[in-house]
Design an enzyme around this catalytic site. Sequence first.
Site, mmCIF file in Angstrom:
data_model
loop_
_atom_site.group_PDB
_atom_site.id
_atom_site.type_symbol
_atom_site.label_atom_id
_atom_site.label_comp_id
_atom_site.label_asym_id
_atom_site.label_seq_id
_atom_site.Cartn_x
_atom_site.Cartn_y
_atom_site.Cartn_z
ATOM 1 C CB CYS A 75 3.055 -0.407 -7.058
ATOM 2 S SG CYS A 75 2.959 -2.181 -7.330
ATOM 3 N N GLY B 267 0.826 -1.210 0.000
ATOM 4 C CA GLY B 267 0.000 0.000 0.000
ATOM 5 C C GLY B 267 0.852 1.248 0.000
ATOM 6 C CB SER B 268 0.001 4.703 0.767
ATOM 7 O OG SER B 268 -0.384 4.743 2.138
ATOM 8 C CD GLU C 151 6.582 -5.935 -2.026
ATOM 9 O OE1 GLU C 151 6.554 -5.518 -3.195
ATOM 10 O OE2 GLU C 151 7.553 -6.559 -1.568
ATOM 11 N N GLY D 122 2.299 2.484 5.475
ATOM 12 C CA GLY D 122 3.445 1.614 5.735
ATOM 13 C C GLY D 122 4.183 2.019 7.006
#
Lengths: 495, 477
Positions: free
Chosen positions: A267, A207-208, A229, A212
């Site tokens: 992404c 995610g963002s 990630e 994170g």
Amino acid sequence: MAPGLGAMGEKPAAATTTKHLCVGSMASGLREVYESGRTKDMEWRQSQLRGLIRLLTDKEEEIFDVLHEDLGKHRGESFRDELGILVKSVKYTLQNLKKWAAPEKAEAPLVAFPATAMVVPEPLGVVLIFSCWNLPLGLALEPLSGALAAGNAIVLKPSELAPSTAAFLAANLPKYLDSRAVKVVLGGPNVGEELMEHRWDKVLFTGSERVGRIIMTKAAKHLTPVALELGSKCSCIVDWLDGERDRQVAVNRIIGAKWSTCAGQACIAIDHILVEEKFAPILVELMKSTLKRFMAKPGGMARILNEKHFQRLSAYLEDTKVAASVVHGGCIDPKTLTIEPTILLNPPVDSDVMTEEIFGPILPIITVKKIEDSIAFLKSKPKPLAIYAFTTNESLKRRIVEETSSGSVTFNDAVVQYALESVPFGGVGHSGFGQYHGKYSFELFSNKKAVFKRSFLIEFMFRYPPWDDSKIGTLRHVFSYSYILLFLTLLGLRR
Amino acid sequence: MAGVVGELRASFKAGRTRPAEWRAAQLRGLIRMIEEREEDISDALHADLAKPRMESYLHEISLAKTNCTFALKGLKNWMKPDKVPAGVATFPSTAQIVSEPLGCVLVISAWNYPFLLSIDPVIGAIAAGNAVVLKPSEIAPATSALFAKLLPVYVDNSCIKVVEGGVPETTELLDQKWDKIFYTGNGNIGRIVMAAAAKHLTPVALELGGKCPAIVDSDVDLHVAVKRLAVGKWGCNNGQTCIAPDYVVTTKSFAPELVDSLKRVLERFYGQDPLQSEDLSRIVNSNHFYRLTNLIDDKKVSQKIVHGGQRDEEQLKIAPTVLVDVPLDTALMTGEIFGPFLPIVTVDKIEDSIEFVNARSKPLAAYLFTKNKKLQAEFVSNVPAGGLLVNDVVLHVANPHLPFGGVGESGTGSYHGKFSFECFSHKKAVLIRGFGGEAAARYPPYTPEKQSILRGLIDGSFFALILALLGFPREKR
């Protein structure tokens, strides 16, 4: 008060959880199941992987439906990017599982003879996977398959922003997998927060950056290891290309990696292009004509996830200097949440569209005087998940690999590295840490335990106190592996 | 502090740390430092811990040198990209995995092996091509000062720096942005390090502690087993070692024999009055001294002492102490001892020991002494830990082919040998394609014909590949 996990302040999705979630009892229940040894058993792991494959093949139509509902994805895209790749990957894991799980022999120094050394992979225990909304099936089930292969019990928290897929997973995983060891938890950011109050043996978050950080901070309280990630701005360098064919192929691939991949909401989608000013007009023209062909029929591109993201993306174009740089597209339709494929030429480098991860169908093209200048540009930015370069210049390729840093580098194509099981997939720096895909998925959720076995047979007296200088002398020989000197000394020293 | 990091970052950006020659030169510098300054290092370790010279040589100096040499030898190979197969779906293409340095890394070292635990991670950081700041433990001040004095003489000071200090300096260091943080120490600080790293999304390696169990079966060559157990406990910094056997588990029937043998071996090692022995390290400081004496002065504990218990406050020395069946709810039995006390837990059958061990948090290392192959196999498959040894203790730390690190509460990440190199590297996937092999099936509009070819391609079907390569389905213009 700690900021919540609310992604961009959206209202939570319509509640699909029917009972109050008690994370504590779920976590301890899973731990009991894990401690019973159930998930370590090789046959259990294989049966789970086969169950996953059956789920993906039985429910293919339904999968296409939910992905279309959540993101307007055409089944061609859904198959290519999520379903097809998943089946391929799980089959690959099934084929290689026994090999990956087997102990690996390691060298033991002669001086420790007789001794055996090996590295034994073992599951971490009970793991937690957070997946993202843009590849809602792939980003959930790819890590899930790795965690299963490694022998763990699992909690999966799919993104509430792709509710149909989340509901699909909640309804079907219990049918095709062992529901005692694999749980799906639905809900919004508050559920995510509650989950992170507990200790896990590993957490994988996709995610963002913002979330994170929160995940890792909460994990620190329990020393829970994490893999993140995250997103990034993936640059694509386009060098001068000779020949119509090469140019067409490059443009096909660029368009595929931008608009054909969840409308740029990926992404690893191409975020922006760097090109020599002389080549830019050729590139732009060819992109326009190819786009016309690719997007001729409706449904060629997924829609924007929701209003919030739609507004975020529209806002980029409202900046007057950015609007002035539009050379293609620019039309938006709030009713259908679509933004047509839009190309910008040299928007200001400090505009939002050039500083934030775009995650949408807007493609800025930045021109440089010489293509080598793009390397300096790359080095000045945070490390992305992927760098792409279309070029036949070997020296440029070498410089890109050696002088820049990114999760991965792909030459003359884009996004396809995601499909390759033999290479690790993951970020570095701001794009995250921890890698998966293929064997790396198995290892991400494993502990590689060192095992050293000795016998009572040979004893070296100089290991023990009381110490004296002759023992140090002997040890010097041992540590420089001077076996002959050691042998001679031993003849003198042994009682 | 920001200035230090800034300088480091500039050196890294300038590419100073990348060439193999630079990395090799630094490693050779470290080897020279160890060879030329062996006396000084030994002196510092003695000042900090009253470490017997033999232990300093055995456990720190020679091991550090061996590890440097191992890295020097392996360097060129480790730096080579790994070619890997590229599949049908991306045909034609070549793929490789390229190791690259993470950038600027921070190594925070511990006080019990202050020399080794500083050098070892730094070897990995240098071999992988990073710039590094070493923060030695302030609790071993002589060694810390030695590093600050010597490293600038033997290695490239623009890329390898030493920052000394205590909590305030460490906190300031943790506020900076690093590309990796490697911490050796305890779980409480480990949590603080990880939380600080989270602010910058910095990956961490945490080498923590735990209670390392040693299971002793009755079928062993007792004298050899006990010597190994004893040297691993008291011969390693008098128990102040993360992989020292923390406690022993054995059967009720065997315990008396084990205790007897321990007493005999201890006398052989340290004489009648261990507090006078030059071969026994002292406790590092008064904080830990009192922590330890409090553990055994608890009434519930002191009555379980079967050997030892003496202490010398002035010298900060505590004698090797053996206890049997201490109540499990005492501080001695719940926290990591990190000292010269060896509690023995008795069970009815030796098989019960595995359950006992597994009921506790995963340790950095676990030990089993037995000739019983079945028990060995059960131990290896069912006891989670960072590392396992059968019929010996501690040695695995010296094997550079085995990854060394914890799991769960004992830590995350591993190092030693090539694993050190990988700990401080990023494995970058590089995929190289050409302009041939264009598959129209990839692109919209997604017709049914395209989808079936795509299906085939993704399934790895060569037939589909051939169709795709031949340009099927033909585009209608």
